[in-house]
Design an enzyme around this catalytic site. Structure first.
Site, short mmCIF file in Angstrom:
data_model
loop_
_atom_site.label_atom_id
_atom_site.label_comp_id
_atom_site.label_asym_id
_atom_site.label_seq_id
_atom_site.Cartn_x
_atom_site.Cartn_y
_atom_site.Cartn_z
N GLU A 35 0.62 -1.18 0.22
CA GLU A 35 0.04 0.12 -0.19
C GLU A 35 0.90 1.44 -0.04
OE1 GLU A 35 -3.28 0.11 -1.12
OE2 GLU A 35 -3.56 -1.44 0.54
N HIS A 36 0.45 2.26 -0.85
CA HIS A 36 1.28 3.48 -1.10
C HIS A 36 2.67 3.16 -1.54
CE1 HIS A 36 -1.58 6.49 0.31
NE2 HIS A 36 -2.13 5.62 1.47
N ASP A 93 2.76 2.03 -5.06
CA ASP A 93 2.75 2.33 -6.35
C ASP A 93 3.35 3.52 -6.97
OD1 ASP A 93 0.57 3.89 -5.31
OD2 ASP A 93 -0.89 3.44 -6.90
N GLY A 113 -17.20 3.93 -4.16
CA GLY A 113 -16.49 4.86 -3.41
C GLY A 113 -16.03 4.02 -2.05
N GLY A 155 -13.48 2.28 -1.91
CA GLY A 155 -12.09 1.90 -2.24
C GLY A 155 -11.91 0.61 -3.16
N SER A 175 -14.79 2.31 -10.56
CA SER A 175 -14.60 3.02 -11.83
C SER A 175 -13.40 2.18 -12.65
CB SER A 175 -13.43 4.18 -11.37
OG SER A 175 -12.49 3.87 -10.60
N GLU A 198 -9.49 7.56 -17.60
CA GLU A 198 -9.75 8.22 -16.36
C GLU A 198 -8.92 9.57 -15.94
OE1 GLU A 198 -10.13 5.15 -13.21
OE2 GLU A 198 -10.33 6.36 -11.66
N ASP A 250 -5.50 -0.67 -10.36
CA ASP A 250 -7.06 -1.04 -10.51
C ASP A 250 -7.30 -1.60 -11.62
OD1 ASP A 250 -6.76 0.22 -8.31
OD2 ASP A 250 -8.19 2.00 -8.84
N TYR A 299 -3.35 12.68 0.58
CA TYR A 299 -2.80 11.76 -0.32
C TYR A 299 -1.57 12.64 -1.03
CZ TYR A 299 -2.31 8.82 -4.62
OH TYR A 299 -1.87 8.04 -5.45
P1 ADP Z 1 -13.98 3.62 -6.67
O1 ADP Z 1 -13.26 3.53 -5.48
O2 ADP Z 1 -15.16 2.96 -6.32
O3 ADP Z 1 -13.52 3.39 -7.99
P2 ADP Z 1 -14.16 6.25 -7.93
O4 ADP Z 1 -14.39 7.66 -7.22
O5 ADP Z 1 -12.82 6.02 -8.39
O6 ADP Z 1 -14.26 5.17 -6.61
O7 ADP Z 1 -15.28 5.93 -9.00
C1 ADP Z 1 -16.25 6.14 -8.75
C2 ADP Z 1 -17.05 6.85 -10.11
O8 ADP Z 1 -17.13 5.82 -11.28
C3 ADP Z 1 -18.57 7.20 -9.76
O9 ADP Z 1 -18.65 8.42 -9.35
C4 ADP Z 1 -19.00 7.21 -11.26
O10 ADP Z 1 -18.75 8.36 -11.64
C5 ADP Z 1 -18.24 6.23 -11.89
N1 ADP Z 1 -19.10 4.72 -11.81
C6 ADP Z 1 -18.43 3.72 -11.33
N2 ADP Z 1 -19.50 2.64 -11.27
C7 ADP Z 1 -20.40 3.14 -12.00
C8 ADP Z 1 -21.57 2.73 -12.40
N3 ADP Z 1 -22.04 1.32 -11.99
N4 ADP Z 1 -22.64 3.48 -12.98
C9 ADP Z 1 -22.29 4.77 -13.45
N5 ADP Z 1 -21.08 5.27 -12.81
C10 ADP Z 1 -20.13 4.51 -12.33
MG MG Z 2 -11.51 4.30 -8.61
#
Ligand code: ADP
Ligand code: MG
Length: 402
Positions: free
Chosen positions: A43-44, A46, A136, A138, A142, A181, A193, A245
């Site tokens: 962790e941390h 990368d 969200g 973690g 995304s 992204e 990821d 971060y």
């Molecule tokens: P995580 O840790 O879950 O990756 P992020 O902030 O990196 O958190 O990504 C979350 C974002 O990805 C959401 O705010 C949205 O914009 C997009 N996202 C992820 N899954 C979906 C989904 N099933 N439908 C629509 N958007 C999604």
């Molecule tokens: Mg993410």
């Protein structure tokens, strides 16, 4: 107790196909899916050129798609409001005058990045998304979204497509997802990821060399040895995360300059850190120790069948990782520390926070017959301390995007 069950491939496909048909009035042409991920150790490390050891979750994001005659992308997600539309000819970067707003940026961003990487212009597409990857927490919803549409775009591409068929091609899809992204969605991400979601293998974790993105599939078949990886989504309120971060990264970069290296991965264990300011010394000690622990963890996995001695050794490395993140890197929070303490008191081999910290998720390596007791004890411990109610996931190292 709230347990977040993964959908089977059939269930996910049925849900997303149904959403597609209700929204667009036709059957989808194909359904693709990609997993979220959890980092087991490393962790941390990368952004310091070190190693990480992620694995894919059984929890996936599903994409039902159908190509169009024009360049329009119409999108719906069960997790978001309304039908959205983006023209592929109008996709521009996040810092431009016309960035793509909201979650569709992840979907069209991947097509944009693949076209730049040599895929012929894509047709437009209707796409429906549904997911059981928590948002969200973690656990990388995304990357699961990007991975599911990356294989969909790839399958649609007549010139420059077919990349999902080989690991080298999948590494290119990873790169496109990272660019999507970073540049189109405007979120900083390193690539761990996306590598886990697109390049993993069932029953295995991925040893990722963050310097050159090379990987090694390492056996991590927990079911075979009656062991569970319990993931605890702490639901802790995220506070002050962004600045923290950036501050950790800045401290690592500053220490690397003083030590005369490009990246902290080049600092040997036991190096003299006495010339560094106290805070930087602590951060470097974590990074150097964490890289060594990750290598040790992988060595235990490479050596063969996970017997009780090895499981305890893995557990000890996880706990050492957590303590280092708690005391030297200072990125844990009361919820994450509580998961570790309660899991250890209830028979876990080991436990640690996972992801960036300050909330998010923790993991515990637990004998299968104790997993439910550990989860219950964590839920009770959270209630006693007045924390939010945690959510639980059971994680088997699962299959890549397909
Ligand atoms: P995580 O840790 O879950 O990756 P992020 O902030 O990196 O958190 O990504 C979350 C974002 O990805 C959401 O705010 C949205 O914009 C997009 N996202 C992820 N899954 C979906 C989904 N099933 N439908 C629509 N958007 C999604
Ligand atoms: Mg993410």
């Amino acid at each position: 107790m709230i347990v977040n069950q993964a959908w089977s491939l059939e269930e996910g496909a049925a849900r997303v196909s149904d959403l597609f048909t209700r929204t667009f009035g036709a059957e989808p042409e194909a359904v693709h899916s990609a997993p979220g991920r959890v980092n087991i150790i490393g962790e941390h490390t990368d952004y310091n050129g070190g190693y990480a050891l992620p694995m894919a979750l059984p929890h996936r994001t599903f994409a039902a798609v159908r190509r169009r005659e024009d360049r329009l992308v119409r999108l719906i997600s069960a997790q978001e409001e309304g039908v959205r539309e983006v023209n592929l000819d109008e996709v521009d970067t996040h810092d431009s005058a016309n960035p793509v707003p909201g979650w569709p940026a992840y979907v069209v961003g991947v097509a944009w990045a693949l076209e730049q990487a040599g895929c012929c212009p894509f047709p437009g597409m209707d796409v429906a998304i549904d997911s059981c990857v928590p948002f969200g927490a973690g656990l990388s919803s995304s990357a699961a979204l990007e991975g599911s549409v990356a294989v969909a775009w790839d399958a649609m591409c007549e010139i420059g497509g077919g990349r999902a068929a080989t690991d080298a091609g999948r590494a290119q899809l990873v790169e496109a997802c990272v660019r999507a992204e970073n540049l189109i969605a405007g979120a900083p991400t390193g690539g761990m990821d996306q590598a886990a979601s697109l390049r993993c293998r069932e029953g295995h974790a991925i040893m990722l060399d963050c310097r050159d993105q090379s990987i090694e599939h390492v056996p991590f078949d927990l079911a075979k040895v009656d062991t569970q990886l319990l993931v605890v989504d702490t639901r802790a309120p995220h506070a002050l995360v962004d600045g923290q971060y950036a501050a950790r990264r800045a401290a690592c970069e500053s220490a690397a300059r003083k030590l005369g290296v490009d990246l902290l991965v080049e600092v040997p264990q036991g190096a003299d850190l006495s010339g560094l300011p106290e805070e930087e010394r602590m951060r470097v000690e974590h990074v150097v120790g964490e890289i060594a622990r990750t290598k040790d963890f992988v060595q235990w996995l490479r050596e063969g069948q996970l017997d009780s001695t090895r499981l305890h050794a893995l557990g000890d490395l996880m706990v050492a990782s957590h303590r280092s993140l708690q005391e030297l890197y200072e990125v844990t929070c009361p919820e994450l520390d509580a998961v570790v303490d309660v899991a250890l008191a209830n028979g876990a081999y080991g436990a640690r926070m996972t992801g960036g910290g300050f909330g998010g998720s923790a993991i515990a390596l637990v004998p299968a017959d104790k997993a439910e007791d550990v989860a219950r004890a964590v839920a009770e411990g959270f209630a006693e301390r007045g924390f939010n109610e945690p959510h639980f996931l059971y994680a088997e190292p699962s299959a890549p995007a397909k």
